[in-house]
Scaffold this active site. Sequence first.
Site, PDB file in Angstrom:
ATOM      1  N   SER A  45       0.846  -1.198   0.000  1.00 20.71           N
ATOM      2  CA  SER A  45       0.000   0.000   0.000  1.00 20.71           C
ATOM      3  C   SER A  45       0.879   1.245   0.000  1.00 20.71           C
ATOM      4  CB  SER A  45      -0.929   0.005   1.217  1.00 20.71           C
ATOM      5  OG  SER A  45      -0.198  -0.256   2.402  1.00 20.71           O
ATOM      6  N   ASP A  83       5.721  -6.732   2.487  1.00 16.73           N
ATOM      7  CA  ASP A  83       5.040  -7.257   1.298  1.00 16.73           C
ATOM      8  C   ASP A  83       6.026  -7.479   0.166  1.00 16.73           C
ATOM      9  OD1 ASP A  83       2.329  -7.735   1.613  1.00 16.73           O
ATOM     10  OD2 ASP A  83       1.763  -5.636   1.297  1.00 16.73           O
ATOM     11  N   LYS A 113       5.167 -11.087   3.189  1.00 15.82           N
ATOM     12  CA  LYS A 113       3.770 -11.406   2.889  1.00 15.82           C
ATOM     13  C   LYS A 113       3.614 -11.451   1.371  1.00 15.82           C
ATOM     14  CE  LYS A 113       0.190  -8.348   3.577  1.00 15.82           C
ATOM     15  NZ  LYS A 113      -0.356  -8.173   2.192  1.00 15.82           N
ATOM     16  N   GLU A 115       0.511 -12.368  -1.883  1.00 18.26           N
ATOM     17  CA  GLU A 115      -0.935 -12.444  -2.133  1.00 18.26           C
ATOM     18  C   GLU A 115      -1.316 -13.696  -2.912  1.00 18.26           C
ATOM     19  OE1 GLU A 115      -2.482  -8.871  -3.932  1.00 18.26           O
ATOM     20  OE2 GLU A 115      -1.661  -7.589  -2.329  1.00 18.26           O
ATOM     21  N   GLU A 182      -8.865 -10.199   3.460  1.00 21.10           N
ATOM     22  CA  GLU A 182      -9.271  -8.827   3.100  1.00 21.10           C
ATOM     23  C   GLU A 182     -10.620  -8.806   2.406  1.00 21.10           C
ATOM     24  OE1 GLU A 182      -6.290  -6.338   1.316  1.00 21.10           O
ATOM     25  OE2 GLU A 182      -7.745  -4.757   0.858  1.00 21.10           O
TER      26      GLU A 182
HETATM   27  O1  KIV Z   1      -0.388  -3.422   1.559  1.00 22.38           O
HETATM   28  C1  KIV Z   1      -1.041  -3.409   2.626  1.00 22.38           C
HETATM   29  O2  KIV Z   1      -1.083  -2.411   3.356  1.00 22.38           O
HETATM   30  C2  KIV Z   1      -1.780  -4.608   2.977  1.00 22.38           C
HETATM   31  C3  KIV Z   1      -2.761  -4.519   4.110  1.00 22.38           C
HETATM   32  C4  KIV Z   1      -3.942  -3.743   3.711  1.00 22.38           C
HETATM   33  C5  KIV Z   1      -3.117  -5.854   4.619  1.00 22.38           C
HETATM   34  O3  KIV Z   1      -1.619  -5.610   2.358  1.00 22.38           O
END
Ligand code: KIV
Length: 258
Positions: A45, A83, A113, A115, A182
């Site tokens: 994000s 991420d 993390k 997806e 989500e």
């Molecule tokens: O990128 C992010 O901030 C996220 C969260 C919304 C879980 O993946």
Amino acid sequence: MQITINQLIQAKQEKRQIVVLTAYDFAMAQILDRVGIDIILVGDSLAMVALGYETTLPVTLDEMVHHAKAVRRGVKQSLVVVDLPFLSYQESPQQAMHSAGRVLKETGAQAVKLEGGNPAIAHTVSVLTSVGIPVMGHVGLTPQSVHQLGYRKQGKTAESGDRILAEAIALQDAGAFAIVLEHIPADLAAQISQKLIIPTIGIGAGPHCDGQVLVINDLLGLSVRLPPFAKAYTNLREIISEAVQNYCADVREGRFPE
Ligand code: KIV
């Protein structure tokens, strides 16, 4: 002492909610760490809320690493998860290993993390976890697939709900230590949370997850548009504007410096 993955799994067993927030820089990470946030997520994000892109797709691995290093320098206790950005892991498990390895080695973060939960992604997760890289999964609305899914709620039909449940189970079986859910119906999130041994972290997934995550800019009222499931706990846009206006007036009218 830094929070461990085992402590998160224990929190689920003891029914203690896990609190997660995003951060993208040193100053914010220091504040969140000292308040006692369990997990600080350097989310992709970042692309939208800190770099001004329309979607999360353009952010690069180099940019994620750059921001994650700053976050990590501000953290003593929270678990730091980063991420993996779009197309830094989908090509092959080897590409994912290279990207996740860079994140852990260069930033000092404890986990990555990624997806999705289809068989290819689950296989990638099993390869990463087999070499000791902790992985958090992310199913339901996956913003890296915005051009396929939009930002719509997922899992509304029995068929898509079953698919998301199956993906979550596959990610757990592949060794993921937690899964972000989500923008899915609350009853589906409750069902997944009940089925899994690992914690679920909800965003727009109702109150029955094992923890909750928000984008820090949304919580602070810095975002111009708030997703329907987010909550602003203050209005920093207004507070900052007022402070800057006061500064402008003081400089222009000779009150600062005194
Ligand atoms: O990128 C992010 O901030 C996220 C969260 C919304 C879980 O993946």
